[in-house]
Design a protein around this motif. Sequence first.
Motif, PDB file in Angstrom:
ATOM      1  N   ALA A 152       0.860  -1.195   0.000  1.00  0.00           N
ATOM      2  CA  ALA A 152       0.000   0.000   0.000  1.00  0.00           C
ATOM      3  C   ALA A 152       0.892   1.239   0.000  1.00  0.00           C
ATOM      4  CB  ALA A 152      -0.905   0.014   1.227  1.00  0.00           C
ATOM      5  N   TYR A 153       0.240   2.398  -0.090  1.00  0.00           N
ATOM      6  CA  TYR A 153       0.931   3.675   0.089  1.00  0.00           C
ATOM      7  C   TYR A 153       0.480   4.212   1.440  1.00  0.00           C
ATOM      8  CZ  TYR A 153       1.495   3.416  -4.984  1.00  0.00           C
ATOM      9  OH  TYR A 153       1.809   3.020  -6.251  1.00  0.00           O
ATOM     10  N   TYR A 154       1.414   4.505   2.310  1.00  0.00           N
ATOM     11  CA  TYR A 154       1.045   5.101   3.592  1.00  0.00           C
ATOM     12  C   TYR A 154       2.212   5.897   4.137  1.00  0.00           C
ATOM     13  CZ  TYR A 154       3.425   0.937   5.375  1.00  0.00           C
ATOM     14  OH  TYR A 154       4.336  -0.053   5.619  1.00  0.00           O
ATOM     15  N   GLY A 155       1.868   6.881   4.937  1.00  0.00           N
ATOM     16  CA  GLY A 155       2.887   7.715   5.545  1.00  0.00           C
ATOM     17  C   GLY A 155       2.663   9.177   5.230  1.00  0.00           C
ATOM     18  N   VAL A 156       3.724   9.957   5.370  1.00  0.00           N
ATOM     19  CA  VAL A 156       3.659  11.404   5.123  1.00  0.00           C
ATOM     20  C   VAL A 156       4.160  11.674   3.709  1.00  0.00           C
ATOM     21  CG1 VAL A 156       4.483  13.665   5.885  1.00  0.00           C
ATOM     22  CG2 VAL A 156       4.031  11.865   7.569  1.00  0.00           C
ATOM     23  N   PHE A 157       3.344  12.390   2.947  1.00  0.00           N
ATOM     24  CA  PHE A 157       3.664  12.763   1.574  1.00  0.00           C
ATOM     25  C   PHE A 157       3.513  14.276   1.450  1.00  0.00           C
ATOM     26  CE2 PHE A 157       2.954   8.341   1.306  1.00  0.00           C
ATOM     27  CZ  PHE A 157       3.356   7.852   0.076  1.00  0.00           C
ATOM     28  N   ARG A 158       3.911  14.819   0.325  1.00  0.00           N
ATOM     29  CA  ARG A 158       3.696  16.243   0.002  1.00  0.00           C
ATOM     30  C   ARG A 158       2.772  16.313  -1.198  1.00  0.00           C
ATOM     31  NH1 ARG A 158       5.852  20.230   3.432  1.00  0.00           N
ATOM     32  NH2 ARG A 158       7.641  19.333   4.480  1.00  0.00           N
ATOM     33  N   ASP A 159       1.769  17.204  -1.115  1.00  0.00           N
ATOM     34  CA  ASP A 159       0.867  17.362  -2.256  1.00  0.00           C
ATOM     35  C   ASP A 159       1.442  18.362  -3.259  1.00  0.00           C
ATOM     36  OD1 ASP A 159       0.372  19.855  -1.142  1.00  0.00           O
ATOM     37  OD2 ASP A 159      -1.715  19.438  -0.648  1.00  0.00           O
ATOM     38  N   GLU A 160       0.664  18.692  -4.287  1.00  0.00           N
ATOM     39  CA  GLU A 160       1.143  19.589  -5.349  1.00  0.00           C
ATOM     40  C   GLU A 160       1.477  20.985  -4.835  1.00  0.00           C
ATOM     41  OE1 GLU A 160      -2.392  18.548  -6.907  1.00  0.00           O
ATOM     42  OE2 GLU A 160      -1.651  17.137  -8.395  1.00  0.00           O
ATOM     43  N   ASP A 161       0.845  21.384  -3.732  1.00  0.00           N
ATOM     44  CA  ASP A 161       1.091  22.705  -3.141  1.00  0.00           C
ATOM     45  C   ASP A 161       2.204  22.682  -2.096  1.00  0.00           C
ATOM     46  OD1 ASP A 161      -0.987  23.730  -4.708  1.00  0.00           O
ATOM     47  OD2 ASP A 161      -2.476  23.207  -3.179  1.00  0.00           O
ATOM     48  N   GLY A 162       2.827  21.526  -1.905  1.00  0.00           N
ATOM     49  CA  GLY A 162       3.915  21.407  -0.944  1.00  0.00           C
ATOM     50  C   GLY A 162       3.473  21.165   0.486  1.00  0.00           C
ATOM     51  N   ARG A 163       2.168  20.966   0.702  1.00  0.00           N
ATOM     52  CA  ARG A 163       1.669  20.707   2.060  1.00  0.00           C
ATOM     53  C   ARG A 163       1.892  19.254   2.448  1.00  0.00           C
ATOM     54  NH1 ARG A 163      -3.983  23.374   0.754  1.00  0.00           N
ATOM     55  NH2 ARG A 163      -3.694  21.753  -0.782  1.00  0.00           N
ATOM     56  N   ARG A 164       2.152  19.054   3.725  1.00  0.00           N
ATOM     57  CA  ARG A 164       2.284  17.689   4.240  1.00  0.00           C
ATOM     58  C   ARG A 164       0.897  17.068   4.356  1.00  0.00           C
ATOM     59  NH1 ARG A 164       6.216  17.128   9.227  1.00  0.00           N
ATOM     60  NH2 ARG A 164       7.642  15.940   7.955  1.00  0.00           N
ATOM     61  N   VAL A 165       0.778  15.869   3.831  1.00  0.00           N
ATOM     62  CA  VAL A 165      -0.484  15.131   3.901  1.00  0.00           C
ATOM     63  C   VAL A 165      -0.200  13.713   4.375  1.00  0.00           C
ATOM     64  CG1 VAL A 165      -1.537  16.524   2.075  1.00  0.00           C
ATOM     65  CG2 VAL A 165      -0.388  14.399   1.469  1.00  0.00           C
ATOM     66  N   ARG A 166      -1.217  13.085   4.909  1.00  0.00           N
ATOM     67  CA  ARG A 166      -1.105  11.699   5.347  1.00  0.00           C
ATOM     68  C   ARG A 166      -1.861  10.822   4.358  1.00  0.00           C
ATOM     69  NH1 ARG A 166      -0.584  15.261   8.894  1.00  0.00           N
ATOM     70  NH2 ARG A 166       0.553  15.008  10.827  1.00  0.00           N
TER      71      ARG A 166
END
Length: 173
Positions: free
Chosen positions: A112-126
């Motif tokens: 799966a994909y899990y953890g902390v990522f960055r979205d297109e705007d550079g915000r941290r997302v889970r």
Amino acid sequence: MKIILKLAKPEKLIVFGTISYFVVVFVIFLLAAIVPPNAPLTHWTTFIFLLVLVIPLVAALLAPRAYMFNEDSLRILRVIGSISIPYNRIVTISNQENVCLDREFGNGGLFAYYGVFRDEDGRRVRVYATTFKRMVRIETTDGKIFYLSPAEPEKFVEALRQRLEKLKTLSRR
């Protein structure tokens, strides 16, 4: 209501390829330890041997398995460390197509994909998902953003909105 997560075809290939790689490395280290008679295992061989076993095991235990609507929260079920998002903290819910996320810390596709990522705007997302193609974005009052990937995002969003409306109706009484 419980929604079981299933891997899409590309993600299944990632899992198959990675597990195959780990099995091959495992066999090579096992043979290296067995073939020379009475050869002692070095610390590095033991470390790599254990690492080859631990990585896929940890990835499998932390992967999201299902989403469940509880009485007061949305639960992301994992074997270890399930996540809870209280309904009263959810601000926005939306469907997202072909989301572009960059992994900062977490798993990028093994089970799966899990953890902390960055979205297109550079915000941290889970992220707790099996694919990036069709996702649900949830934002909470504390500014956290979650991306999930139920099999039927539209039905998931509708069910979640119904629960939020029910909660608002009960809180007005």
